[in-house]
Design a protein around this motif. Structure first.
Motif, PDB file in Angstrom:
ATOM      1  N   VAL A 174       0.859  -1.190   0.000  1.00  0.00           N
ATOM      2  CA  VAL A 174       0.000   0.000   0.000  1.00  0.00           C
ATOM      3  C   VAL A 174       0.889   1.231   0.000  1.00  0.00           C
ATOM      4  O   VAL A 174       1.831   1.316   0.793  1.00  0.00           O
ATOM      5  CB  VAL A 174      -0.929   0.018   1.239  1.00  0.00           C
ATOM      6  N   LEU A 176       1.091   4.883   1.005  1.00  0.00           N
ATOM      7  CA  LEU A 176       0.563   6.070   1.682  1.00  0.00           C
ATOM      8  C   LEU A 176       1.262   7.279   1.077  1.00  0.00           C
ATOM      9  O   LEU A 176       2.389   7.190   0.608  1.00  0.00           O
ATOM     10  CB  LEU A 176       0.838   6.004   3.181  1.00  0.00           C
ATOM     11  N   ARG A 192       3.935   0.633   2.489  1.00  0.00           N
ATOM     12  CA  ARG A 192       3.631  -0.187   3.658  1.00  0.00           C
ATOM     13  C   ARG A 192       3.032  -1.518   3.205  1.00  0.00           C
ATOM     14  O   ARG A 192       2.679  -1.684   2.041  1.00  0.00           O
ATOM     15  CB  ARG A 192       2.630   0.521   4.579  1.00  0.00           C
ATOM     16  N   ILE A 205      -5.412   1.634   6.504  1.00  0.00           N
ATOM     17  CA  ILE A 205      -4.643   2.626   5.753  1.00  0.00           C
ATOM     18  C   ILE A 205      -4.808   4.002   6.372  1.00  0.00           C
ATOM     19  O   ILE A 205      -3.821   4.727   6.583  1.00  0.00           O
ATOM     20  CB  ILE A 205      -5.081   2.626   4.276  1.00  0.00           C
ATOM     21  N   SER A 268      -3.928   7.922  -1.129  1.00  0.00           N
ATOM     22  CA  SER A 268      -3.584   6.767  -0.300  1.00  0.00           C
ATOM     23  C   SER A 268      -4.614   5.648  -0.403  1.00  0.00           C
ATOM     24  O   SER A 268      -4.280   4.478  -0.199  1.00  0.00           O
ATOM     25  CB  SER A 268      -3.435   7.197   1.167  1.00  0.00           C
TER      26      SER A 268
END
Length: 579
Positions: A174, A176, A192, A205, A268
Motif C-alpha cells: 500500500v 501512503l 507499507r 490505511i 492513499s
C-alpha cells in the motif's frame, strides 16, 4: 479465542467513544480487518510429526487465523503475529534438537528452524531489510496434546516467520502519501504492507496515515493531517457506493490545508476504495462545497517531477552532448565540442544542463547553464567526479536551481544564488561515508530520496532538509541489493522504484523497490559485460550501455534490443533522461 476477545474489546471501545460523536455522525461498526476471510491452507494433519507441524505452521504464517491452529491454547494467548513479523526466504530447514534434561520425547519435542531473513515489518508496517546477510537459527518447542497431536507451545519471541511467497500471497503493498518537507506540495509515496485478500483494509490505511510517515522518511516528508486528527468511524461504503472517511479533531483549517488533506487521503486509498471517496469531519463534509472526491479531482503536483514526453533524452559520446533520438549534437557549447564533456544531466523541466568537463590539466569541473547558452563553471573541481543530478524546480515558473555531484568523495550541493552565481553548499553524508567510495548518485525526481552506489553496493536514503533549506542530511541509507557488490550505475524508474546496472553475470540489470523487499531481474539476453551506464524514467524505455553499445528494454522479461543509435555511437555512449 484471542480474535474473539479482540473483537469484543473493540466493540466496548466503540460504545465508549460514541458519546463524543455528534448527532449528525452515523456511527459505524469498526470491523476487525485481520479477521476477514482469507485464503485457507491445509489445517494440521492428524498424527503429523513434530517436524511437519513446525513446517506447516511456518508455511501457513501469512494467514494468522490458520497458523494459530498449530499452537497450544496457551501459546495462542501469548502469540504476537503482528509484532514486527520476520520475512524469510522460501527455503528454510527444520531439524530436530536434543531435549533438555528430564524431558520425555513422547511429551516434548524441540525443532530448530534455520532460515535466511530478508527483513521485517516495523511498527509502521514498513519493510526493513536485514543487512546482516547471515542465516538465523531459532528454536520451536512442541508438546503432545491429550488427543495425541503435537502442537507448538513456544515460538521464537512469540513472533512469526513468514516465507516471502506466503507474505506476497497474504499481504498487500500500500502506498501512503505524504508531502515533501519544503514549501512545495509534492505527494511522496511511503510503501507499507497490510494483510488482506484481495485488498488491504481502508481503515487500517487511514490509521497508518494518521500515525505519520515511516521511520525512514521522518524529517524528509510531512503530513497535511494535524497530529490531533483521529478516525471517528471505520472506513465504510455508503449506500450509493462511496467510500466514507469520517475524521475528527482537525482544528481550524484553511481551504488549502483541506485540499491538501483530501489529496493525501484520496491518493492513499486509490488502490482499495471505490471510485468516490466521501470525506467528512464529525459527519460533515471536509470541504462544504465538495463532499465527494475522485482521483480526477486531484491535480497532483507530481507532474512537476515527471519529464515531459517531448524530452527524448540525451547522451554523452566523444566529449559531446547529443540527442538520444537522432544522435545530433545539441545546440550548445556542450554539443559542439567546446567543452570536453565526461558526463551530464538535464533538469527535469528540460531547460537546464549540467556537465562535468575534462580540463586541460586533466582535472574535472562542473558547468551549469541553460540548454541554449554557454555554461558557467562552478567552484566544484576535482580529480574524480560522478555524473550530476538535478533537484526539480521549486515551481512551474522556475528553472532548476540545485545540482548534486560527488567530487573526490564529497557530495556537493550546488545552488543558484539570488544574484545568479552558483554556490557550493555542504551535505551531511556521515551516514553514507562508512560504506565506501561513492561512484554514482541520483536524486529521486521528487527530491526526497537519493540512490547511491558506494563501495560497489546500492543504497537509498532520505534527503532531510531543515527549514530554510540551509542544512541537508542523507538519513538512514539502507542497502537494496545486499548480495551484489559490483553495482556500476542506478537511475530512478519512478518515485518508488530504481533500475540498477551491475557487472554480475547472473544478473546484469535489476529493478528494485525503494524498500528492497524483492528485486526483479531483467532478462539477460543480448547484454555483454561490462555494463557502464544506465538510465530510466517514467513511461520510457530503459537504456543500458554494455561492451557492444546501447540496448533498450521496457519490461522485466523483455529481451534487450539494440538502440537505434547503438552501432553509430558504440560502447562509449552514456545515455541519460532528465533528472
Amino acid at each position: 479465542m484471542i480474535r474473539r476477545l479482540t473483537a469484543a474489546l473493540g466493540c466496548l471501545l466503540l460504545v465508549a467513544s460514541c458519546a463524543n460523536i455528534p448527532e449528525q455522525t452515523n456511527a459505524q461498526v469498526i470491523q476487525d480487518s485481520v479477521a476477514r476471510p482469507q485464503q485457507k491452507v491445509e489445517l494440521p494433519a492428524k498424527d503429523a510429526d513434530a517436524i511437519t507441524v513446525v513446517r506447516r505452521f511456518i508455511e501457513a504464517s501469512g494467514d494468522t487465523a490458520v497458523a494459530e491452529a498449530y499452537l497450544t491454547e496457551e501459546a495462542k494467548r501469548l502469540w504476537r503475529p503482528d509484532n514486527q513479523p520476520t520475512i524469510i526466504e522460501d527455503n528454510f530447514s527444520t531439524v530436530p534438537l536434543p531435549l533438555e534434561a528430564g524431558e520425555d520425547p513422547n511429551v516434548v519435542q524441540r525443532v530448530e528452524v534455520k532460515s535466511t531473513p530478508k527483513g521485517r515489518l516495523d511498527p509502521h508496517k514498513s519493510f526493513r531489510a536485514d543487512v546482516s546477510q547471515q542465516n538465523s537459527n531459532s528454536t520451536v518447542k512442541l508438546v503432545r496434546q491429550p488427543d495425541g497431536q503435537w502442537r507448538i507451545s513456544e515460538t521464537p519471541n512469540n513472533g512469526v516467520l513468514i516465507p516471502i511467497s506466503e507474505f506476497t500471497n497474504h499481504y498487500r503493498p500500500v502506498k501512503l502519501y505524504f508531502y515533501d518537507n519544503t514549501s512545495r506540495e509534492i505527494p511522496i509515496p511511503d510503501l507499507r504492507y497490510l494483510p488482506g485478500t484481495p485488498l488491504a483494509s481502508a481503515s487500517e490505511i487511514i490509521g497508518l496515515l494518521l500515525q505519520g510517515p515511516a521511520t525512514g522518511l521522518q524529517g524528509a516528508v510531512r503530513s497535511a493531517l494535524p497530529p490531533t486528527a483521529v478516525q471517528r468511524t471505520n472506513v465504510t461504503p455508503s449506500r450509493d457506493g462511496a467510500t466514507v472517511v469520517n475524521l475528527g479533531q482537525l482544528g481550524n483549517l484553511t481551504a488549502e490545508e483541506k485540499r491538501a488533506i483530501a489529496t493525501q487521503i484520496v491518493l492513499s486509498l486509490q488502490d482499495v476504495s471505490a471510485t468516490t471517496v466521501r470525506l467528512q469531519v464529525e459527519g460533515l463534509p471536509l470541504v462544504p462545497d465538495q463532499p465527494d472526491w475522485k482521483i480526477r479531482d486531484i491535480q497532483s503536483d507530481s507532474d512537476q517531477t515527471t519529464p515531459k514526453a517531448q524530452l527524448n533524452g540525451l547522451m554523452v559520446v566523444g566529449g559531446q552532448v547529443k540527442d538520444l533520438r537522432d544522435g545530433k549534437p545539441i545546440n550548445n557549447p556542450a554539443g559542439d565540442g567546446t567543452y570536453k564533456v565526461e558526463s551530464a544531466a538535464q533538469s527535469v523541466d528540460g531547460s537546464q544542463l549540467a556537465v562535468v568537463e575534462r580540463l586541460a590539466n586533466n582535472d574535472l569541473a562542473l558547468r551549469i547553464g541553460g540548454m541554449g547558452e554557454g555554461l558557467r563553471q562552478t567552484p566544484v573541481v576535482g580529480k574524480e567526479m560522478t555524473r550530476p543530478t538535478w533537484q526539480y524546480a521549486a515551481a512551474s515558473n522556475e528553472v532548476g536551481n540545485e545540482v548534486w555531484v560527488v567530487a573526490d568523495g564529497t557530495i556537493n550541493r550546488v545552488v543558484r544564488s539570488r544574484e545568479g552565481p552558483w554556490l557550493t553548499l555542504p551535505v551531511n553524508q556521515s551516514e553514507i561515508d562508512p560504506y565506501g567510495k561513492i561512484t554514482d548518485l541520483r536524486l529521486s525526481r521528487d527530491g526526497v530520496r537519493v540512490a547511491i552506489v558506494a563501495g560497489g553496493k546500492l543504497y537509498v536514503g532520505a534527503v532531510v532538509r531543515s527549514q530554510g533549506n540551509t542544512s541537508v542530511v542523507i538519513a538512514e541509507p539502507k542497502p537494496l541489493l545486499p548480495s551484489i557488490s559490483n553495482v556500476v550505475g542506478v537511475d530512478w524508474l519512478d518515485s518508488s522504484r530504481v533500475v540498477v546496472a551491475t557487472n554480475t553475470p547472473t544478473g546484469p540489470v535489476w529493478q528494485v523497490p525503494i524498500d528492497g523487499i524483492e528485486a526483479q531481474r531483467y532478462n539477460q539476453a543480448n547484454l555483454t559485460l561490462p555494463l557502464t551506464s544506465i538510465t530510466a524514467a517514467p513511461s520510457r524505455q530503459n537504456v543500458v550501455t554494455d561492451a557492444v553499445g546501447m540496448w533498450t528494454a521496457t519490461d522485466i522479461g523483455q529481451v534487450w534490443l539494440p538502440h537505434p543509435l547503438s552501432q553509430s555511437q558504440g560502447p562509449n555512449a552514456r545515455p541519460f533522461y532528465p533528472g
